[in-house]
Design an enzyme around this catalytic site. Structure first.
Site: not given
Ligand code: SAH
Length: 396
Positions: A200, A205, A212, A250, A300, A340
């Site tokens: 992504q 991120y 973190r 996820d 997140d 975000c």
């Molecule tokens: N916290 C992560 C970044 C999160 S990005 C880090 O620090 O690397 C947001 C994520 O939410 C993505 O991976 C996406 O696949 C997931 N996502 C989107 N909608 C979702 C849902 N309804 N349930 C679970 N995951 C979801």
């Protein structure tokens, strides 16, 4: 031949935002275009009174009709100018600290480089070219970045919706060198493999680096829930920080697979980590039915409000996940909750989260207001850049 750059003349009174060094010129502010600029060309922006305001990149297709490169009439927008902008952007960040080798090098408008994002992952740099102006100079960025950093490969990930608004097609691929497999990075003593080609955004991120670390510092001995975990950034921090168990959620199977892989490459105890392909909205309710409790929860989610018109729906979604997460907090438990969405202000986000706490009937203290790490610093003239906001809450 007249080589004078084309000019954008603004309507009376519409020069105010440029005088405040805001880089965007909206179509509604433009009275006339003198000359025949092509997309991405540098134009002079002048007020109705003829006063110089900015040098800007023109985009006839976008509501943002031009983006300012400079507010100084003495500047010339050429290769040397862009090199010095990019060099300044990289230099002011300094080298990553503590053995880290990943950071954002260019943060678009906030670094005076409208539409240019560059993220460093070890020897690989990933760029996003998001504006007509950055696109005009596209052949420049890869050799410049390699020259200024010593990076061996530059990969383009301009496969983002915002390019459509600029009338630009999506584009991905190597610009320089070769990208074979994931890029291995180190952050706070943890290794991550980053899928720069298929992941992504640009692959990772980076903006959540400090948060973190915070999660890692709170995790010891706790049951942790990492909702919207992507490739496990917060999961690995929590494991490294001594979490008893981390449940990561996820919807993306690829992200979860890379998360599991990231646990392996760090020789962390995989039995303390559970990865679940699940929709967070329904899974939080299931956990509630099972009477599960967590001592640290990270929420997140992806950008629920891509634009202003999505704010009402986004507010409902933020409220929902926060409310259900709060019901899962153990006494004294911590919640790190994020948005975000640029269109949801920090103020509004806090109000939504407070509403969720009231409905969940839990008492929470705000232990801190959270934002992106410093390599994602936002220009004071460009509040639109403040997309990531978060709250560190603790249950009584
Ligand atoms: N916290 C992560 C970044 C999160 S990005 C880090 O620090 O690397 C947001 C994520 O939410 C993505 O991976 C996406 O696949 C997931 N996502 C989107 N909608 C979702 C849902 N309804 N349930 C679970 N995951 C979801």
């Amino acid at each position: 031949m007249n080589t004078r750059p084309a000019r954008l003349v603004l309507k009376p009174g519409r020069e105010k935002s440029l005088r405040h060094r805001h880089p965007w010129i909206f179509s509604g502010a433009v009275e006339s275009v003198e000359g025949d600029p092509a997309k991405g060309d540098t134009v002079t922006v002048i007020g109705k009174d003829g006063a110089f305001l900015a040098w800007a990149a023109y985009c006839p297709d976008s509501q943002i009709r031009a983006r300012a490169w400079s507010f100084d009439a003495k500047d010339t927008i050429d290769e040397a100018f862009l090199r010095s902008r990019l060099k300044a952007s990289i230099d002011r960040r300094g080298a990553p600290s503590g053995g880290d080798d990943a950071m954002r090098l260019a943060h678009g408008e906030s670094d005076g480089l409208p539409g240019l994002i560059a993220d460093r992952y070890g020897d690989t740099i990933v760029v996003q070219i998001l504006s007509a102006g950055a696109e005009k100079w596209r052949t420049l960025w890869a050799p410049l970045l390699a020259d200024l950093t010593g990076a061996k490969a530059v990969y383009e990930r301009s496969d983002v919706e915002v390019r459509v608004l600029e009338g630009l097609p999506p584009r991905t691929g190597a610009l320089l060198g070769e990208v074979k497999g994931p890029a291995r990075i180190r952050e706070a003593g943890i290794a991550y493999d980053v899928d720069v080609v298929g992941g992504q955004k640009t692959g990772f991120y980076l903006d959540q680096r400090d948060n973190r670390a915070l999660a890692g510092s709170l995790a010891s001995g706790r049951d942790v829930l990492n909702a919207f975990c992507y490739t496990g950034g917060f999961t690995l921090s929590a494991l490294k920080g001594g979490a008893k168990h981390v449940m990561s959620l996820d919807t993306s199977d690829e992200a979860l697979a890379l998360g599991r892989h990231n646990v392996e490459i760090n020789s962390l105890d995989g039995s303390r980590a559970e990865w679940l392909a699940a929709d967070v909205f329904s899974q939080l309710r299931k956990f509630r039915d099972q009477n599960r409790k967590f001592g640290l929860i990270v929420l997140d989610p992806p950008k629920f409000a891509p634009t202003e018109k999505h704010v009402a729906n986004a507010a409902r979604a933020y409220k929902d996940i926060n409310l259900w997460a709060m019901k899962l907090l153990a006494p004294g438990g911590h919640l790190l909750t994020f948005s975000c969405s640029g269109a949801v202000s920090a103020d509004l986000f806090q109000k939504i989260v407070a509403g969720a706490a009231a409905d969940a009937r839990v008492d929470l203290q705000v232990r801190g207001h959270l934002g992106p790490s410093a390599d994602h610093a936002v220009s004071i003239h460009f509040p639109e850049g403040e997309y990531l906001k978060g709250l560190w809450l603790q249950a009584s």
